[in-house]
Design a protein around this motif. Sequence first.
Motif, PDB file in Angstrom:
ATOM      1  N   LEU A  85      20.446  32.962   2.910  1.00  0.00           N
ATOM      2  CA  LEU A  85      21.964  32.507   2.117  1.00  0.00           C
ATOM      3  C   LEU A  85      22.654  31.919   2.711  1.00  0.00           C
ATOM      4  CD1 LEU A  85      22.806  36.131   0.489  1.00  0.00           C
ATOM      5  CD2 LEU A  85      22.173  34.100  -0.799  1.00  0.00           C
ATOM      6  N   THR A  86      22.776  31.578   4.256  1.00  0.00           N
ATOM      7  CA  THR A  86      23.404  30.839   4.956  1.00  0.00           C
ATOM      8  C   THR A  86      23.228  29.356   4.803  1.00  0.00           C
ATOM      9  OG1 THR A  86      23.470  32.536   6.728  1.00  0.00           O
ATOM     10  CG2 THR A  86      23.846  30.076   7.572  1.00  0.00           C
ATOM     11  N   LEU A  87      21.718  29.177   4.362  1.00  0.00           N
ATOM     12  CA  LEU A  87      21.489  27.774   3.808  1.00  0.00           C
ATOM     13  C   LEU A  87      22.237  27.124   2.843  1.00  0.00           C
ATOM     14  CD1 LEU A  87      17.641  28.100   4.138  1.00  0.00           C
ATOM     15  CD2 LEU A  87      19.075  27.150   5.703  1.00  0.00           C
ATOM     16  N   THR A  88      22.579  28.203   1.962  1.00  0.00           N
ATOM     17  CA  THR A  88      23.629  27.635   0.671  1.00  0.00           C
ATOM     18  C   THR A  88      24.969  27.567   1.165  1.00  0.00           C
ATOM     19  OG1 THR A  88      24.148  29.849  -0.041  1.00  0.00           O
ATOM     20  CG2 THR A  88      22.036  28.826  -0.733  1.00  0.00           C
ATOM     21  N   ALA A  89      25.300  27.765   2.349  1.00  0.00           N
ATOM     22  CA  ALA A  89      26.831  27.661   2.655  1.00  0.00           C
ATOM     23  C   ALA A  89      27.610  26.571   2.997  1.00  0.00           C
ATOM     24  CB  ALA A  89      27.187  28.973   3.719  1.00  0.00           C
ATOM     25  N   HIS A  90      28.526  26.118   2.723  1.00  0.00           N
ATOM     26  CA  HIS A  90      29.325  24.860   2.832  1.00  0.00           C
ATOM     27  C   HIS A  90      30.955  25.256   3.427  1.00  0.00           C
ATOM     28  CE1 HIS A  90      26.346  22.070   1.086  1.00  0.00           C
ATOM     29  NE2 HIS A  90      26.291  23.023   0.261  1.00  0.00           N
ATOM     30  N   GLY A  91      31.109  24.580   4.520  1.00  0.00           N
ATOM     31  CA  GLY A  91      32.350  25.009   5.006  1.00  0.00           C
ATOM     32  C   GLY A  91      32.368  26.052   6.119  1.00  0.00           C
ATOM     33  N   ASP A  92      33.250  25.694   7.135  1.00  0.00           N
ATOM     34  CA  ASP A  92      33.749  26.815   8.092  1.00  0.00           C
ATOM     35  C   ASP A  92      33.785  28.163   7.729  1.00  0.00           C
ATOM     36  OD1 ASP A  92      33.775  24.515   9.962  1.00  0.00           O
ATOM     37  OD2 ASP A  92      35.284  24.447  10.577  1.00  0.00           O
ATOM     38  N   ALA A  93      34.742  28.322   6.793  1.00  0.00           N
ATOM     39  CA  ALA A  93      35.008  29.551   6.239  1.00  0.00           C
ATOM     40  C   ALA A  93      33.876  30.495   5.630  1.00  0.00           C
ATOM     41  CB  ALA A  93      36.233  29.698   5.130  1.00  0.00           C
ATOM     42  N   MET A  94      32.814  29.688   4.650  1.00  0.00           N
ATOM     43  CA  MET A  94      31.874  30.491   4.091  1.00  0.00           C
ATOM     44  C   MET A  94      30.731  30.732   5.337  1.00  0.00           C
ATOM     45  SD  MET A  94      30.657  31.477   1.328  1.00  0.00           S
ATOM     46  CE  MET A  94      31.586  30.872   0.238  1.00  0.00           C
ATOM     47  N   CYS A  95      30.366  29.580   6.186  1.00  0.00           N
ATOM     48  CA  CYS A  95      29.523  30.050   7.194  1.00  0.00           C
ATOM     49  C   CYS A  95      29.745  31.000   8.240  1.00  0.00           C
ATOM     50  CB  CYS A  95      29.061  28.712   7.958  1.00  0.00           C
ATOM     51  SG  CYS A  95      28.331  27.240   7.213  1.00  0.00           S
ATOM     52  N   LEU A  96      31.340  31.235   8.299  1.00  0.00           N
ATOM     53  CA  LEU A  96      31.609  32.160   9.037  1.00  0.00           C
ATOM     54  C   LEU A  96      31.489  33.468   8.529  1.00  0.00           C
ATOM     55  CD1 LEU A  96      33.228  33.482  11.632  1.00  0.00           C
ATOM     56  CD2 LEU A  96      35.379  32.803  10.415  1.00  0.00           C
TER      57      LEU A  96
END
Length: 395
Positions: free
Chosen positions: A93-104
């Motif tokens: 699911l990390t592959l779908t994340a965008h931005g510092d907050a979402m990845c964090l």
Amino acid sequence: MSTSVSVHFKASETIAALAVGCVALLVLGLQPALLGALIDQRRISLQGVGLVAMGEIFALGIGTILAEKWLPLHRLRTVAVVASVLLIAIDLLTLTAHGDAMCLAWRVVAGLAEACLFWIATMIIVRAPQPDRLAGVFLTAQTCVQAAAALLLAKVSIAWLGWGEPFVLLAVLCLLPLLIAARLPARLGEHTEAIHPSVVSWTGFFSLLVPFLHMSAVGALWAYLEPVVNAAGVGLSIDVLASLVLLMQIVGGSVASISVRSGKTSRALIVSAVAFVVVGIAMYRQPGHGAWVFAVLCAVFGFLWLFQMPFHIRLAFDIDPRGRIAMLVPPAQLVGSGFGPLVTSLTVHGNDVRHVPLLAAVFSLCVVMAVGGVKLGVLSRQRAGRALSNEGNVK
């Protein structure tokens, strides 16, 4: 050195638990590649690198403490299966994340799942008849796994996976706990003293500062290794350097496993910390040197990283043979691994990361001071003991 809570496990149970722990800590070895992929795809900013690295490792360290308090000791196999499935899902699911907050956010959840797996290995290590030596074996083994995974990433490219290849590899490797869960001990007995550590004394506090500060130094430099390499302009591949660091960890861990019972714990900690300070200062001054010098510095960094860690366990058992402080050493190491990148991220402005090795050197210098605090505490306790003994003799 054995403790009052030691348990004899079958060899297959110990191996399975250490293997699960190796999977839990894979992220520590692959972090430069994982963070580098997110930076290259502009999923996170350079300023956010430290926050993302800190978030996952903080969650791993604090999650291990929470696991010791709340997870059932008679459900190790269930914990391994559930945590492994959750970790696989989060990595993808990390592959779908965008931005510092979402990845964090995703990586914090991943850190909590990794903590559940790491807790299993920790429970076996601290209950073993020789926990300090088993800790050295585990550290060396998990570094071998990390080095192999990093080398695989450096040498093998699967085009159709694209930029997400590091995360897919991590997810695939997280299948291992599912396959060996049945080999884990069915249950562990309750050991109240081991589950509820006590660090009331200043000596105990300083003994936990040592692993915390050492791993803060390591975490600061490791999380920013790729931008530091680029800033140095040495023309070396981060994948190759990361593999070199991990391979030298194996050497450092092996040497520590042999020498950890030499009785020279404080000396080993001080010498290795001072050597780390020298490495940090040399990296800071690196632009005037060649690529091979930087490679040697990275190799020494890798050696010192793992060499010192078994001595953290030994120091804790020297102070408290019952193992109450030793239970907090792995979490202290992990929280330090997150604290270093956090502090570093607050000092990074734009793309200027040249000062990062110097900051790591400062953390390591503080290790020397913490070891000094432990020695003063031990001497004070010995003087107090002699004074009480003399009083008793007079009476």
